[in-house]
Write a protein that holds these residues in place. Structure first.
Motif, short mmCIF file in Angstrom:
data_model
loop_
_atom_site.label_atom_id
_atom_site.label_comp_id
_atom_site.label_asym_id
_atom_site.label_seq_id
_atom_site.Cartn_x
_atom_site.Cartn_y
_atom_site.Cartn_z
N ILE A 201 0.90 -1.34 0.15
CA ILE A 201 -0.08 -0.16 0.00
C ILE A 201 0.94 1.42 -0.10
CG2 ILE A 201 -1.76 1.24 1.19
CD1 ILE A 201 -2.74 -1.47 2.31
N GLY A 202 1.74 1.37 0.73
CA GLY A 202 2.81 2.50 0.91
C GLY A 202 3.45 2.72 -0.48
N ILE A 203 3.81 1.73 -1.27
CA ILE A 203 4.48 1.97 -2.56
C ILE A 203 3.36 2.43 -3.58
CG2 ILE A 203 5.49 0.66 -4.66
CD1 ILE A 203 6.67 -1.18 -2.45
N ALA A 204 2.28 1.83 -3.58
CA ALA A 204 0.93 2.21 -4.35
C ALA A 204 0.71 3.77 -4.15
CB ALA A 204 -0.13 1.21 -4.09
N GLY A 205 0.93 4.18 -2.76
CA GLY A 205 0.53 5.30 -2.43
C GLY A 205 1.34 6.53 -2.73
N LEU A 206 2.54 6.15 -3.30
CA LEU A 206 3.56 7.12 -3.97
C LEU A 206 2.81 7.75 -5.11
CD1 LEU A 206 6.74 5.04 -3.55
CD2 LEU A 206 6.10 7.23 -2.22
N PHE A 207 1.83 7.00 -5.96
CA PHE A 207 1.32 7.23 -7.04
C PHE A 207 0.17 8.02 -6.98
CE2 PHE A 207 4.53 3.80 -7.71
CZ PHE A 207 5.06 4.27 -8.68
N ALA A 208 -0.48 8.21 -5.68
CA ALA A 208 -1.82 8.74 -5.47
C ALA A 208 -1.58 10.38 -5.59
CB ALA A 208 -2.19 8.57 -4.05
N PRO A 209 -2.90 10.71 -6.10
CA PRO A 209 -2.90 12.15 -6.47
C PRO A 209 -2.86 12.93 -5.05
CG PRO A 209 -5.31 11.02 -6.52
CD PRO A 209 -4.24 10.09 -6.50
N ASP A 210 -2.52 14.04 -5.07
CA ASP A 210 -2.56 14.96 -3.77
C ASP A 210 -2.99 16.36 -4.28
OD1 ASP A 210 -2.20 15.56 -1.17
OD2 ASP A 210 0.08 15.36 -1.22
#
Length: 576
Positions: A201-210
């Motif tokens: 999840i942490g790795i995937a979270g790097l690509f989340a919009p902000d």
């Protein structure tokens, strides 16, 4: 000339479909799951591992300190809201905290799997404490992220519902499913699996919009916000700094008090350790008063000075180092969120605080006594309670959340909030009937064919059916109420101050329930469960009345601002 046709509002199903296709919604579900998994593993499943490792109960009691990280997370929310992590700010204001916390949690869970909780208890407890702190920090930022990235397509209502669904699903995975996996492959392997999930999840979270990713723009905006404090009509720096000093001392006392308690608990002999429950009941209200209530009055005083034109800057000037930029940053972090909140809400803040204090009280205050009621009073087995509560009950909550999310889009946030409060209070009557033998709940179960369905499974019985139908009814109501409440709470905070304002309000949500458990336990001893369920139902009705008053307030506010209704169905925006 023909009048322009009034725009057609989309159906609730169209709104839901568009929101669910938005990548923000997908990441929100992922972050909700990431928020719930460590909570379940550190505050529930971990105790099962310690019990199997034959760790004594007194030592296990120290692990209850882990819960303080969640209870008092608002104490460091201003730091998380304003501080940038070197080298990570380019990820975004919120992601710079979310991804590292998730990766840290994954590493801690995997590391715990390498330790023996009995022979290496010191390292085990230290890592668990750091993990709880990282988990609580993650929660602060995820809540702020949800509020910051919401738009007309991925609405705050839908995002709030999805958050809760992810959280509840994680509770099932980290709780009941975790126990099942541990029974078959062992605790170390179970925590490795959970740790790898968090790392993923942490790795995937790097690509989340902000909400923002441009550091230069953020720096410019930060300078502009500081410069605004020195414009004509703003409070004089001298007065502002005195107010900051008062609030800083109050927050400092609260932080030191919690730290002293934790150090004493971790270093003292078992017989000299302070009682966590007594600490929360005694110091909890004082900490809330010192960090929220009194600062709110100070903020109200500053707002009044500003509106009356007293102690305000008469001539604009540029902020200089001599003016104390560090103090300005502290003021923006600690006091300005409350000043903004008080200035925007006015006396309505009293109603908001009252609703926050009472809305979740019926389930928050009762949760501690659920297992004594099921196992002791009604004499159900552990297996029966697990089936009814952990599996069927969680499914009912997820269904309630989905239903609540749809109701928000179809009928509006305040309607769903009010209905949720009524249902959550009314379901106490289901338990009241169960306390008298459950004749009515059994009749309902028989009438809808639920009893017949339960009897088809191994271990099924009529008494299990009425327990399941009761827990299912309550959890369905809790799901509807939870979806509406998180959406409402998210809607009343300002995006610029979301981390601090939301953390403060969320801490108030659990206050009355936490403080009232002792009195409720005494009432159970003296009056029995039936009277307690009637009493908690009546308390819940107070929240219903407050919801109606808040609904009226928002409707009036909408009319004054030129909006026909205060809670209209969300509009569909163009895809972004």
């Amino acid at each position: 000339m023909a009048e322009a046709a009034e725009p057609v509002k989309p159906s609730s199903w169209s709104v839901l479909k568009l929101a669910l296709k938005n990548r923000k919604t997908g990441y929100m579900a992922l972050f909700g799951f990431a928020s719930g998994l460590p909570f379940a593993l550190f505050l529930g499943t971990l105790y099962a591992w310690l019990s199997e490792a034959e760790v004594d109960l007194e030592t296990m009691g120290v692990f209850s300190l882990i819960g303080l990280a969640y209870a008092f997370q608002f104490l460091w929310s201003p730091l998380v809201d304003r501080l940038d992590i070197p080298g990570l700010r380019r990820l975004g204001k919120r992601k710079q905290w979310i991804a590292p916390m998730q990766l840290l949690l994954g590493i801690i869970l995997v590391t715990l799997s390498l330790l023996d909780p009995k022979s290496q208890l010191g390292w085990f407890s230290l890592l668990a404490g750091i993990g709880a702190f990282a988990s609580a920090t993650q929660d602060i930022v995820i809540n702020a992220w949800r509020i910051d990235i919401a738009d007309d397509e991925a609405t705050i209502d839908i995002l709030s519902t999805v958050t809760q669904m992810g959280f509840r699903l994680a509770a099932l995975v980290g709780g009941a499913l975790g126990l099942i996996i541990a029974e078959r492959i062992g605790w170390p392997q179970t925590y490795v699996i959970m740790g790898l999930i968090m790392l993923g999840i942490g790795i995937a979270g790097l690509f989340a919009p902000d909400a923002d990713v441009d550091k230069a723009a953020a720096t410019t905006m930060n300078e502009e916000k500081t410069a605004e404090l020195y414009e004509v009509g703003e409070i004089e720096p001298r007065v502002r700094n005195w107010a900051l000093l008062a609030v800083g001392l109050l927050w400092g006392w609260a932080i030191v008090t919690v730290l002293i308690f934790m150090v004493r608990s971790l270093t003292a002999l078992p017989e000299d350790r302070p009682d966590p429950t007594l600490f929360t009941a005694t110091y909890g209200p004082l900490i809330i008063a010192a960090t929220i209530i009194v600062p709110a009055f100070i903020a109200a005083w500053l707002v009044k000075l500003n509106r009356d034109g007293k102690h305000v800057i008469k001539e604009g000037r540029v902020a200089k180092k001599a003016d104390g930029l560090i103090l300005d940053q502290l003021y923006r972090a600690l006091l300005l969120p409350l000043v903004e909140f008080v200035g925007r809400m006015g006396w309505s803040l009293v109603l908001v605080f009252a609703l926050v204090l009472t809305y979740r009280i019926t389930d928050a205050i009762w949760g501690t006594f659920a297992y004594p009621f099921y196992l002791g009073e009604l004499e159900y087995t552990l297996d029966e309670v697990a089936v009814a509560s952990k599996f069927f009950g969680v499914g009912a909550i997820l269904l309630g959340l989905a239903l609540g999310g749809w109701m928000i889009t179809a009928f509006g946030r305040m309607f769903t909030l009010t209905l949720g409060a009524f249902l959550a209070a009314a379901t106490n009557l289901l338990y009241a009937d169960l306390a008298l033998g459950g004749a009515r709940m059994q009749a309902v179960s028989d009438a809808i064919g639920f009893t017949w369905a339960v009897l088809q499974f191994p271990g099924g019985s009529e008494r299990l059916a009425r327990l399941m139908i009761t827990i299912g009814g309550e959890n369905l109501a809790i799901g509807i109420a939870g979806a509406a409440y998180i959406a409402w709470l998210s809607s009343i905070v300002a995006k610029g101050y979301s981390a601090v304002q939301y953390a403060l309000l969320a801490s108030l949500t659990l206050l009355v329930g936490t403080l009232g458990r002792g009195a409720l336990g005494q009432m159970i001893e003296e009056r029995g469960y039936y009277d307690v369920f009637i009493f908690t139902m009546l308390i819940g009705m107070v929240a219903v009345v407050l919801c109606i008053l808040e609904w009226m307030r928002e409707h009036r506010a909408g009319r004054k601002s030129g909006v026909v209704a205060a809670d209209p169905p969300p509009q569909v925006a163009r895809s972004q």
